[in-house]
Design a protein around this motif. Sequence first.
Motif, PDB file in Angstrom:
ATOM      1  N   TYR A   1     -10.349  -8.784  -6.525  1.00  0.00           N
ATOM      2  CA  TYR A   1     -11.173  -8.947  -5.307  1.00  0.00           C
ATOM      3  C   TYR A   1     -11.925 -10.279  -5.335  1.00  0.00           C
ATOM      4  CZ  TYR A   1     -15.182  -7.365  -8.144  1.00  0.00           C
ATOM      5  OH  TYR A   1     -16.160  -7.248  -9.099  1.00  0.00           O
TER       6      TYR A   1
ATOM      7  N   GLU B   1     -10.271  -4.543   3.762  1.00  0.00           N
ATOM      8  CA  GLU B   1      -9.427  -4.626   2.546  1.00  0.00           C
ATOM      9  C   GLU B   1     -10.103  -3.949   1.341  1.00  0.00           C
ATOM     10  OE1 GLU B   1      -6.365  -5.376   3.179  1.00  0.00           O
ATOM     11  OE2 GLU B   1      -5.761  -7.270   2.274  1.00  0.00           O
TER      12      GLU B   1
ATOM     13  N   ARG C   1      -9.433  -0.315   1.709  1.00  0.00           N
ATOM     14  CA  ARG C   1      -8.031  -0.014   1.400  1.00  0.00           C
ATOM     15  C   ARG C   1      -7.799  -0.015  -0.110  1.00  0.00           C
ATOM     16  NH1 ARG C   1      -6.792  -2.124   6.279  1.00  0.00           N
ATOM     17  NH2 ARG C   1      -7.101  -4.252   5.588  1.00  0.00           N
TER      18      ARG C   1
ATOM     19  N   PRO D   1      -4.258  -7.923  -3.000  1.00  0.00           N
ATOM     20  CA  PRO D   1      -4.063  -8.184  -1.566  1.00  0.00           C
ATOM     21  C   PRO D   1      -4.716  -9.496  -1.132  1.00  0.00           C
ATOM     22  CG  PRO D   1      -5.785  -6.544  -1.881  1.00  0.00           C
ATOM     23  CD  PRO D   1      -5.262  -6.880  -3.250  1.00  0.00           C
TER      24      PRO D   1
ATOM     25  N   PHE E   1      -6.829 -10.207   1.316  1.00  0.00           N
ATOM     26  CA  PHE E   1      -8.177 -10.158   1.889  1.00  0.00           C
ATOM     27  C   PHE E   1      -8.285 -11.028   3.135  1.00  0.00           C
ATOM     28  CE2 PHE E   1      -9.119  -8.143  -2.059  1.00  0.00           C
ATOM     29  CZ  PHE E   1     -10.183  -7.305  -1.788  1.00  0.00           C
TER      30      PHE E   1
ATOM     31  N   TRP F   1       0.846  -1.206   0.000  1.00  0.00           N
ATOM     32  CA  TRP F   1       0.000   0.000   0.000  1.00  0.00           C
ATOM     33  C   TRP F   1       0.873   1.244   0.000  1.00  0.00           C
ATOM     34  CZ3 TRP F   1      -4.440  -1.505  -1.529  1.00  0.00           C
ATOM     35  CH2 TRP F   1      -4.996  -2.698  -1.081  1.00  0.00           C
TER      36      TRP F   1
END
Length: 282
Positions: free
Chosen positions: A198, A174, A177, A167, A169, A147
């Motif tokens: 995602y 998340e 973010r 990421p 998760f 990040w």
Amino acid sequence: MNYRHAYHAGNFADVVKHVVLSLLLDYLKQKDKAFRVIDTHAGIGRYDLSSTEAQKTGEWQGGIGRLIDASLDKSAAVLLAPYLEAVRSLNPDGGVKKYPGSPLVARHLMRKQDRLSAIELHGDDAARLKTLFAGDFQTRVIELDGWLALGAHLPPKEKRGLVLIDPPFEQAGEFDRLVDGMQRAHKRWPGGIYALWYPIKDRKAIIAFRKALKQSGVPKLLDIEFEIRPASREPSLDGSGMVVVNPPFTLERDLRIVLPALHRLLAVEKPAHWSLEWLAGE
Ligand code: SAM
């Protein structure tokens, strides 16, 4: 940080993510000018599918295991060829025993003028990634919070390229973010391509995520959803999504060929759907 990608490498979500990555890189290669790939959550780069972790879940069998020797119609085969070449390059004897993570897929598809920054926060994983790319002057492995990299590393000096944000998760927040990181990054480098991965698990969280993206003020957002089964009663990875910011004009057209072909192979239970939707236009 408990998440270990070795349990999931090569599953349906990895396949879709890495296919999208390969299509984006293919587009960037249409011009000679160098580009940079910034992989903010890079993992270890190469996965052994005979490992205890991979064998325990067997997830790769429902992903790359179904695709590697499948017969495809010609237009899908052409578009999937660069990704499949990246996988086959690790498996010269055929089949699939090793699977490339995102930094290795990217590295396989780069030319000599292109560069890769692979960022990984987990100390052991970063060390393995450094070993994998030791001596490769085109690749920089950085042990860092991904990040933070969205600030410090943007824009890259090449001023062309792609940021993959993938990421784990494993922590609450998340999705927030992801939206916040994308907005910050886009302010620093509005011309970059961003691909945000995602999970499709918690449908309420996805509705809120999509709403936040629409309200973010960032233009040109293409959302890709790929479900392998209808919503499960217990939370489970029923699908995966990717939001691409500044997608090349070729991406939607290519995905309309590739996604149905992948869906025919990878969906496990009906009704499962895939979709492409513009969350924001020009
Ligand atoms: N992108 C990889 C691929 O497609 O092959 C998979 C990445 S995996 C989903 C997420 C990775 O992020 C894990 O290796 C984890 O150790 C790492 N990670 C977790 N938190 C991080 C952070 N804040 N910054 C960078 N890496 C992080």
